[in-house]
Design a protein around this motif. Structure first.
Motif, PDB file in Angstrom:
ATOM      1  N   GLN A  80      -3.060  -3.306  22.265  1.00 51.53           N
ATOM      2  CA  GLN A  80      -4.023  -4.080  21.488  1.00 51.53           C
ATOM      3  C   GLN A  80      -5.246  -3.212  21.223  1.00 51.53           C
ATOM      4  OE1 GLN A  80      -5.904  -7.660  23.203  1.00 51.53           O
ATOM      5  NE2 GLN A  80      -5.484  -8.700  21.272  1.00 51.53           N
ATOM      6  N   PRO A  81      -5.311  -2.586  20.052  1.00 48.64           N
ATOM      7  CA  PRO A  81      -6.490  -1.786  19.702  1.00 48.64           C
ATOM      8  C   PRO A  81      -7.692  -2.689  19.450  1.00 48.64           C
ATOM      9  CG  PRO A  81      -4.945  -1.887  17.863  1.00 48.64           C
ATOM     10  CD  PRO A  81      -4.289  -2.585  19.016  1.00 48.64           C
ATOM     11  N   PRO A  82      -8.864  -2.105  19.258  1.00 45.46           N
ATOM     12  CA  PRO A  82     -10.074  -2.915  19.060  1.00 45.46           C
ATOM     13  C   PRO A  82      -9.977  -3.906  17.900  1.00 45.46           C
ATOM     14  CG  PRO A  82     -10.657  -0.658  19.535  1.00 45.46           C
ATOM     15  CD  PRO A  82      -9.160  -0.678  19.384  1.00 45.46           C
ATOM     16  N   SER A  83      -9.135  -3.635  16.927  1.00 41.87           N
ATOM     17  CA  SER A  83      -8.977  -4.546  15.798  1.00 41.87           C
ATOM     18  C   SER A  83      -8.342  -5.875  16.208  1.00 41.87           C
ATOM     19  CB  SER A  83      -8.148  -3.882  14.704  1.00 41.87           C
ATOM     20  OG  SER A  83      -6.937  -3.386  15.248  1.00 41.87           O
ATOM     21  N   GLY A  84      -7.674  -5.899  17.348  1.00 44.80           N
ATOM     22  CA  GLY A  84      -7.193  -7.166  17.895  1.00 44.80           C
ATOM     23  C   GLY A  84      -5.710  -7.460  17.738  1.00 44.80           C
ATOM     24  N   GLU A  85      -5.035  -6.790  16.827  1.00 41.62           N
ATOM     25  CA  GLU A  85      -3.614  -7.123  16.684  1.00 41.62           C
ATOM     26  C   GLU A  85      -2.824  -6.593  17.874  1.00 41.62           C
ATOM     27  OE1 GLU A  85      -5.068  -4.698  15.150  1.00 41.62           O
ATOM     28  OE2 GLU A  85      -3.694  -3.097  14.526  1.00 41.62           O
ATOM     29  N   LEU A  86      -1.696  -7.192  18.133  1.00 44.62           N
ATOM     30  CA  LEU A  86      -0.859  -6.800  19.258  1.00 44.62           C
ATOM     31  C   LEU A  86       0.318  -6.000  18.708  1.00 44.62           C
ATOM     32  CD1 LEU A  86      -1.563  -7.645  22.147  1.00 44.62           C
ATOM     33  CD2 LEU A  86       0.310  -9.253  22.058  1.00 44.62           C
ATOM     34  N   VAL A  87       0.433  -4.763  19.153  1.00 40.32           N
ATOM     35  CA  VAL A  87       1.458  -3.864  18.637  1.00 40.32           C
ATOM     36  C   VAL A  87       2.553  -3.676  19.669  1.00 40.32           C
ATOM     37  CG1 VAL A  87       1.915  -1.553  17.760  1.00 40.32           C
ATOM     38  CG2 VAL A  87      -0.280  -2.662  17.258  1.00 40.32           C
ATOM     39  N   PHE A  88       3.780  -3.977  19.290  1.00 38.89           N
ATOM     40  CA  PHE A  88       4.928  -3.813  20.185  1.00 38.89           C
ATOM     41  C   PHE A  88       5.199  -2.324  20.395  1.00 38.89           C
ATOM     42  CE2 PHE A  88       9.020  -4.370  22.022  1.00 38.89           C
ATOM     43  CZ  PHE A  88       9.898  -3.510  21.373  1.00 38.89           C
ATOM     44  N   LEU A  89       5.393  -1.939  21.658  1.00 38.44           N
ATOM     45  CA  LEU A  89       5.696  -0.548  21.977  1.00 38.44           C
ATOM     46  C   LEU A  89       7.131  -0.359  22.442  1.00 38.44           C
ATOM     47  CD1 LEU A  89       2.442   0.536  23.874  1.00 38.44           C
ATOM     48  CD2 LEU A  89       3.052   0.975  21.478  1.00 38.44           C
ATOM     49  N   ILE A  90       7.571  -1.188  23.386  1.00 35.51           N
ATOM     50  CA  ILE A  90       8.893  -0.977  23.953  1.00 35.51           C
ATOM     51  C   ILE A  90       9.415  -2.260  24.588  1.00 35.51           C
ATOM     52  CG2 ILE A  90       8.077  -0.258  26.230  1.00 35.51           C
ATOM     53  CD1 ILE A  90      10.422   1.754  26.286  1.00 35.51           C
ATOM     54  N   ARG A  91      10.740  -2.401  24.617  1.00 40.25           N
ATOM     55  CA  ARG A  91      11.444  -3.465  25.324  1.00 40.25           C
ATOM     56  C   ARG A  91      12.494  -2.830  26.224  1.00 40.25           C
ATOM     57  NH1 ARG A  91      14.473  -5.018  21.603  1.00 40.25           N
ATOM     58  NH2 ARG A  91      16.447  -4.297  22.450  1.00 40.25           N
ATOM     59  N   ARG A  92      12.612  -3.364  27.410  1.00 43.63           N
ATOM     60  CA  ARG A  92      13.623  -2.895  28.356  1.00 43.63           C
ATOM     61  C   ARG A  92      14.333  -4.101  28.938  1.00 43.63           C
ATOM     62  NH1 ARG A  92      15.232   1.200  27.318  1.00 43.63           N
ATOM     63  NH2 ARG A  92      15.362   3.128  28.480  1.00 43.63           N
ATOM     64  N   ASN A  93      15.668  -4.066  29.028  1.00 42.44           N
ATOM     65  CA  ASN A  93      16.336  -5.160  29.714  1.00 42.44           C
ATOM     66  C   ASN A  93      16.602  -4.784  31.158  1.00 42.44           C
ATOM     67  OD1 ASN A  93      19.097  -4.235  30.252  1.00 42.44           O
ATOM     68  ND2 ASN A  93      19.329  -4.208  28.032  1.00 42.44           N
ATOM     69  N   SER A  94      16.882  -5.781  31.953  1.00 42.66           N
ATOM     70  CA  SER A  94      16.963  -5.586  33.403  1.00 42.66           C
ATOM     71  C   SER A  94      18.162  -4.755  33.836  1.00 42.66           C
ATOM     72  CB  SER A  94      16.995  -6.946  34.107  1.00 42.66           C
ATOM     73  OG  SER A  94      17.991  -7.780  33.543  1.00 42.66           O
ATOM     74  N   PHE A  95      19.096  -4.541  32.923  1.00 42.61           N
ATOM     75  CA  PHE A  95      20.283  -3.765  33.287  1.00 42.61           C
ATOM     76  C   PHE A  95      20.181  -2.302  32.871  1.00 42.61           C
ATOM     77  CE2 PHE A  95      22.351  -7.359  34.841  1.00 42.61           C
ATOM     78  CZ  PHE A  95      22.134  -8.415  33.978  1.00 42.61           C
ATOM     79  N   ASP A  96      19.088  -1.949  32.266  1.00 47.34           N
ATOM     80  CA  ASP A  96      18.936  -0.586  31.769  1.00 47.34           C
ATOM     81  C   ASP A  96      17.758   0.076  32.456  1.00 47.34           C
ATOM     82  OD1 ASP A  96      18.428   0.892  28.451  1.00 47.34           O
ATOM     83  OD2 ASP A  96      18.769   1.774  30.433  1.00 47.34           O
ATOM     84  N   GLU A  97      18.038   0.865  33.479  1.00 47.68           N
ATOM     85  CA  GLU A  97      16.969   1.506  34.230  1.00 47.68           C
ATOM     86  C   GLU A  97      16.692   2.920  33.764  1.00 47.68           C
ATOM     87  OE1 GLU A  97      18.186  -0.104  38.503  1.00 47.68           O
ATOM     88  OE2 GLU A  97      16.166   0.732  38.461  1.00 47.68           O
ATOM     89  N   GLN A  98      17.291   3.308  32.675  1.00 43.84           N
ATOM     90  CA  GLN A  98      17.018   4.652  32.164  1.00 43.84           C
ATOM     91  C   GLN A  98      15.579   4.757  31.713  1.00 43.84           C
ATOM     92  OE1 GLN A  98      19.734   5.716  29.043  1.00 43.84           O
ATOM     93  NE2 GLN A  98      21.037   6.817  30.460  1.00 43.84           N
ATOM     94  N   ASN A  99      14.950   5.849  32.063  1.00 42.23           N
ATOM     95  CA  ASN A  99      13.606   6.101  31.572  1.00 42.23           C
ATOM     96  C   ASN A  99      13.665   6.405  30.082  1.00 42.23           C
ATOM     97  OD1 ASN A  99      12.503   5.736  34.105  1.00 42.23           O
ATOM     98  ND2 ASN A  99      12.681   7.908  34.631  1.00 42.23           N
ATOM     99  N   GLU A 100      12.586   6.122  29.411  1.00 48.23           N
ATOM    100  CA  GLU A 100      12.566   6.346  27.972  1.00 48.23           C
ATOM    101  C   GLU A 100      11.339   7.151  27.589  1.00 48.23           C
ATOM    102  OE1 GLU A 100      13.888   3.226  25.630  1.00 48.23           O
ATOM    103  OE2 GLU A 100      12.916   3.879  23.780  1.00 48.23           O
ATOM    104  N   ILE A 101      11.544   8.030  26.636  1.00 50.19           N
ATOM    105  CA  ILE A 101      10.454   8.860  26.136  1.00 50.19           C
ATOM    106  C   ILE A 101      10.399   8.707  24.620  1.00 50.19           C
ATOM    107  CG2 ILE A 101       9.556  11.211  25.872  1.00 50.19           C
ATOM    108  CD1 ILE A 101      11.026  11.945  28.448  1.00 50.19           C
TER     109      ILE A 101
END
Lengths: 115, 116
Positions: free
Chosen positions: B39-60
């Protein structure tokens, strides 16, 4: 992802009045969500709005205070009724992504200040 | 009940430093999803990432990386070589897949300030 717009982007209102916030999506979505973010706080879900049925409110939120309309699959309104300074918040609508339904995308928010 | 804890209220670093934002969650369900939003100062909420509980792989993704560890119920977010434009409030969130409504529960947020 869906493109979501909200009107108004911000408003300053007098206590005791009501404000209706509009949320428009560029695609048809089943569920729309309304969140409140009080100053310096996190987001809290107010209600979930399904087209063609009554909205489902979270604990602490009631229909008389936050009536919601959902006339079609691309539009919803949230009314903040009989406002008090405690209602000063950012109000955000969100929708589920069409392809990845677990993900919610948010509108730009409506900044409300109640004097 | 679901709960998300972001213990770091505010973090301030100098540009180009690496910074890690912590997120710890609680849930009784085996199927769930974790998210990070900006959430930058402008106020909107920006989606970055989703992870499900069965996927423990790190993501870059570019300068961003995420470390998901079910053993410690943590989903931490690292920004490498931070930039001033990274200044924002970052929220970690959780949803349980089997609730149907998929309500998002947010942490309190971490305000990140990158100083030039």
């Amino acid at each position: 992802s869906a493109v979501i717009s909200q009107k108004p982007s911000r408003d300053i209102c007098q206590r005791g009045t009501s404000l209706t916030i509009q949320c428009q999506v560029d695609s048809q979505v089943t569920m729309m969500f309304w969140y409140r973010q009080q100053p310096g706080q996190s987001l809290t879900l107010i209600a979930t709005a399904n087209q063609g049925s009554e909205a489902t409110y979270e604990s602490g939120f009631v229909i008389d205070k936050f009536p919601i309309s959902r006339p079609n699959l691309t539009f919803s309104t949230l009314t903040v009724s009989n406002m008090s300074p405690e209602d000063s918040s950012i109000y955000l609508c969100s929708v589920r992504d069409s392809y990845n339904q677990e993900t919610q995308y948010f509108g730009p928010g409506t900044r409300l200040l109640v004097l | 009940a679901q709960k998300v804890t972001q213990a770091q209220t505010e973090i301030s670093v100098v540009e180009k430093e690496d910074v890690t934002l912590d997120c710890v969650y609680e849930t009784r369900d085996t199927t769930y999803y974790l998210f990070w939003y900006k959430q930058p100062p402008s106020g909107e909420l920006v989606f970055l990432i989703r992870r499900n509980s069965f996927d423990e792989q790190n993501e870059i993704s570019g300068r961003y990386s995420w470390n998901f560890q079910k053993s410690t119920s943590s989903f931490n977010f690292t920004i490498t070589a931070s930039q001033v434009v990274d200044s924002a409030v970052y929220f970690c969130a959780l949803s349980e897949s089997n609730t149907g409504a998929q309500k998002l529960v947010f942490g309190q947020g971490t305000r990140l300030t990158i100083n030039p």
